[in-house]
Scaffold this active site. Sequence first.
Site, mmCIF file in Angstrom:
data_model
loop_
_atom_site.group_PDB
_atom_site.id
_atom_site.type_symbol
_atom_site.label_atom_id
_atom_site.label_comp_id
_atom_site.label_asym_id
_atom_site.label_seq_id
_atom_site.Cartn_x
_atom_site.Cartn_y
_atom_site.Cartn_z
ATOM 1 N N LYS C 76 0.873 -1.180 0.000
ATOM 2 C CA LYS C 76 0.000 0.000 0.000
ATOM 3 C C LYS C 76 0.907 1.227 0.000
ATOM 4 O O LYS C 76 1.948 1.225 0.681
ATOM 5 C CB LYS C 76 -0.877 -0.033 1.260
ATOM 6 C CG LYS C 76 -1.924 1.086 1.326
ATOM 7 C CD LYS C 76 -2.788 0.931 2.587
ATOM 8 C CE LYS C 76 -3.864 2.002 2.688
ATOM 9 N NZ LYS C 76 -4.720 1.825 3.891
ATOM 10 N N SER C 151 -9.619 2.013 3.032
ATOM 11 C CA SER C 151 -8.719 2.764 2.196
ATOM 12 C C SER C 151 -7.716 1.904 1.433
ATOM 13 O O SER C 151 -7.090 2.382 0.500
ATOM 14 C CB SER C 151 -7.936 3.757 3.058
ATOM 15 O OG SER C 151 -7.137 3.067 4.001
ATOM 16 N N SER C 175 -10.066 -0.410 7.170
ATOM 17 C CA SER C 175 -9.455 -0.199 5.850
ATOM 18 C C SER C 175 -8.783 -1.407 5.221
ATOM 19 O O SER C 175 -8.366 -1.339 4.079
ATOM 20 C CB SER C 175 -8.438 0.945 5.924
ATOM 21 O OG SER C 175 -9.104 2.176 5.936
#
Lengths: 481, 95, 490
Positions: C76, C151, C175
């Site tokens: 990420k 997210s 997330s």
Amino acid sequence: MNWETVIGLEIHTQLATQSKIFSGERTTYGAEPNTQACLVDLGYPGVLPVLNSEAVAMAVKFGLAIGATIERRSVFARKNYFYPDLPKGYQISQYELPIVSRGSVVIQLDDGGQKRVGITRAHLEEDAGKSLHETFKDQTGIDLNRAGTPLLEIVSEPELSSAAEAATYMRKIHQLVRYLGISDGNMQEGSFRCDANISVRPSGDTELGTRAELKNLNSFRYVEKAIEFEIERQIDVLEDGGKVVQETRLYDSDKDETRPMRSKEEANDYRYFPDPDLLPLEIDEALLDSIKESMPELPSEIEERFAKDYGLNPVDIQILTASSEDAKFFEASAEGLDGNYELAANWNKGELRAALNREGVTISDSPVSPADLNNLLQRISDGTISGKTAKEVFEAMWAGEGDADQIIETRGLQQISDVVALDKVVQQVVADNPEQAGQYRGGKQKLLGFFVGQVMQATGGKANPAEVNKLLRARLDADEN
Amino acid sequence: MGLSDKDVQHIAKLARLEVSDGQIADYVEKLTQILDMVDALKEVDTTEVLPLAHPLHMSQRLRADEPTEKNQRDLFQANAEDVKQGLYTVPRVIE
Amino acid sequence: MDRLTVSQLSAGLRSGEFSSEELTRQSLARIEAANPSLNAFITVMAEEALTAARAADRRLASGKAGPLTGIPLAHKDIFCTAGTLTSCGSRMLANFVSPYDATVVSKLADAGIVVVGKTNMDEFAMGSSNETSYFGPVRNPWDMERSPGGSSGGSAAAVAAGLVPAATGTDTGGSIRQPAAFTGITGFKPTYGRVSRYGMVAFASSLDQAGTLTATAEDAALLMEAMAGFDARDSTSADQAVPAYSSMLDETLAGKTIGVPQEYFDEGLDSDCERAIRDALDVFVDLGAKITELTLPHLALSVPTYYIVAPAECSSNLSRYDGIRFGYRHPDASDIGELYTRSRQEGFGAEVKRRIMTGTYVLSAGYYDAYYLQAQKVRRLISDELMRCFEDVDIVAGPTTPTPAFGLGEKIDDPVQMYLNDIYTIAVNLAGAPGISIPCGFSGALPVGLQLIGPHFGEATLLNFAHHYQQQTDWHTKTPALALNDGADK
């Protein structure tokens, strides 16, 4: 109207750790800009603070020295505000729960009295960087080497009532942090600086007046002058029917005046909250005990001991214990001088300090070591040399010509204390000056000095003056009969 | 609880965000919705409850006081837009 | 070709069935083919990946390889990677090349992982739909008009579409778990403090936790063994040994108890989701576990509590973005005030600014006690209530989300509706507990996630339950139609 002044000081002292409070970066002063600013100090995305154990130990030492409560649990909080030399946009400090609370120190007043000044709290925090406004024409330069240096903020109660008292209190704290070895106290380098909260009120009033805060006072003299100016300014405002505005002001030492700080004009809302990157700091019994064991002797303890062990007077004690280096120097130089400690005290505050001041060196860098001085004092004490000769020997030692014994030896400065030898000289001098001898015997006793001088001249100044006096009197008085 | 335009401007100032006149209404509306939602907490009796700042019950660990970093100024300053003579620079600040 | 799991790839690499370079090239080819439509990656690191793959192959050949050596993975874009753009999905950091590696990144590199790129995400991890990214929304491989969740939406979409076998993520309020549920994969969020936060760009420091997005719980266990552990650079890192998670996966569930909170089945829950969850619970009964009803009366307060605590921490964490040392700087500010406000105004997107504003407000003078302090107190109530469950049950189970993936654009203009979507995941973060979402069926054509929650440091238990479930079911093997399309097969 009579006015009364109320002053509280917030002293920021840099702690003498090797590394920063929350990072492994060095704290050496004077490095090239931003060469001692690591990712944590720069507030880079993703980095986290880890607390320096030595900073904690130093804060605890200070707390113990002022008889304060060492809080078993304290919390780091974020003080949020924007300033270019504050990299994260917040300063990590302690707010509701500081590490040290409720202590006090005793200060010596000018009138000879003493006053106990309360210390509300002392807390750990990180220093900001430096903004350089003079380097560039239209820009401010930011050096973050100082960012993250550990600070202990020492907050007094509003109990100081004059500029002089404030300066005395500040000196006392300065002495203490240096004794404890927790700060170098170097004011030129900003290691010890203070903010002062000042208000005035009509004498007798119990309610505090509106206060102004003076920022960044970094010398004892400025503290005194800035506060004096500020007191006068506030009284003038009030006597003209005006109101003191609560604001932050800066002291301009060139103009000797204070002025409002533009950048602090808007009221700040620091939005303190517990720093989620740091956990509560817990100080257990074992840690506290180990710190207690490493506590050095405190100034108050040394003062008491100097009076008891050396029989020194309070004025001398103040001078000789100004710093732990001073006290240690004295003690080492006085070793073995039982019954003659006053001699050591006089030399420490006299010749030694005069030479240090003349050459501008600190006591730690004195070319004459405490052992050297002790050697010299021993020779005075045992009559090898006179006090006057000793000054010559001291200068030679200062110039690096060797220790006292060597210098006395090479320069042949030993006193003649051999009574038989001296008496021969005395007999000769009296015989050579019959006129003066007659006058002396006729009652002109002060002529003894003349005879002493003659003997000294004849011996090249090496005669033991006490013996000479004794022998001269004996000879002059005896011949009269 | 509703926010006023002035509240929004004040918060923006504290947060160093610029809110143009055209954006105020949207901020007022959405922040008010959010505050209305979180107002549910006001009904909760927490008189005997201690605040929870960390999910785990741990205390702060201490680091040995040893310098561990080396100078990497050039690398770190590569991300800065304006650096002169090793200093980060900003428009002139008046104290 | 089926989607292979990390453990299958690991076996293949060791047996010489394929090389890490071949795997890496396949992954890069799939990214190249699918990313223009999915937008799952912000940065693709082809050269670095191939260099690392060749090094991994040498290591494999020398017989010194670990279980993760040579496995392609995506990080990420919230994890700092030295020498590579670390944007955090923001214009603010769109020019930020990290000078250092996050602990997660260096630990996985030490384990021999091959990083193929950095995945798209909601800006500064603030969002539940991946629509707040400066780099545009990620699309859900199951339905390109829908959100993959957020997210960690880029990581989830990349794993679901078979671009990489595994990816890292972070979970502050759901997330990892929510995008895993939306994309039909396994999303694991460990206990707060289990994985170091050092080098993970902070959103809300007391809630953020790194974790994994993988096809299976077994893969999560393998990755966790490398990622987890004490880090002296993170004061909130837990000083506890890391268990051998993968060796504990097969422990029997007989006699174990699952608590099911009735609040997880309220009127907001989609009926297809509810059916899938109920069916999943039956599977556990078949495996010998007992189901017991629970109640979490404070659960509804978790969203308001979170939306005070997280914005408050974020408002402070994001103050460092001032245009001076790194990040976006407004090019011609005339004074320092303008440098701050213009850089921040232009560098941050709407949702980030909204949260900074909210957080600034709840901490400001006069509001701190009513909002922030009260939220911290209610946080204790929520946390205590959830943690007390584990006195009676081994794990807590329920849906990960109230609905399957929602449409792009559906909630983005209504922040409160967006926030309420996190209702089932947020309490776990407030309590710092571990949680996992595993695929357990479909609502129409969209995957449904089952959430399992454990006590602090109960990672092994959660992985054990999830693994048994995945041995009994095949939901985790389902892939979207577009998956594995690498143009030319390798």
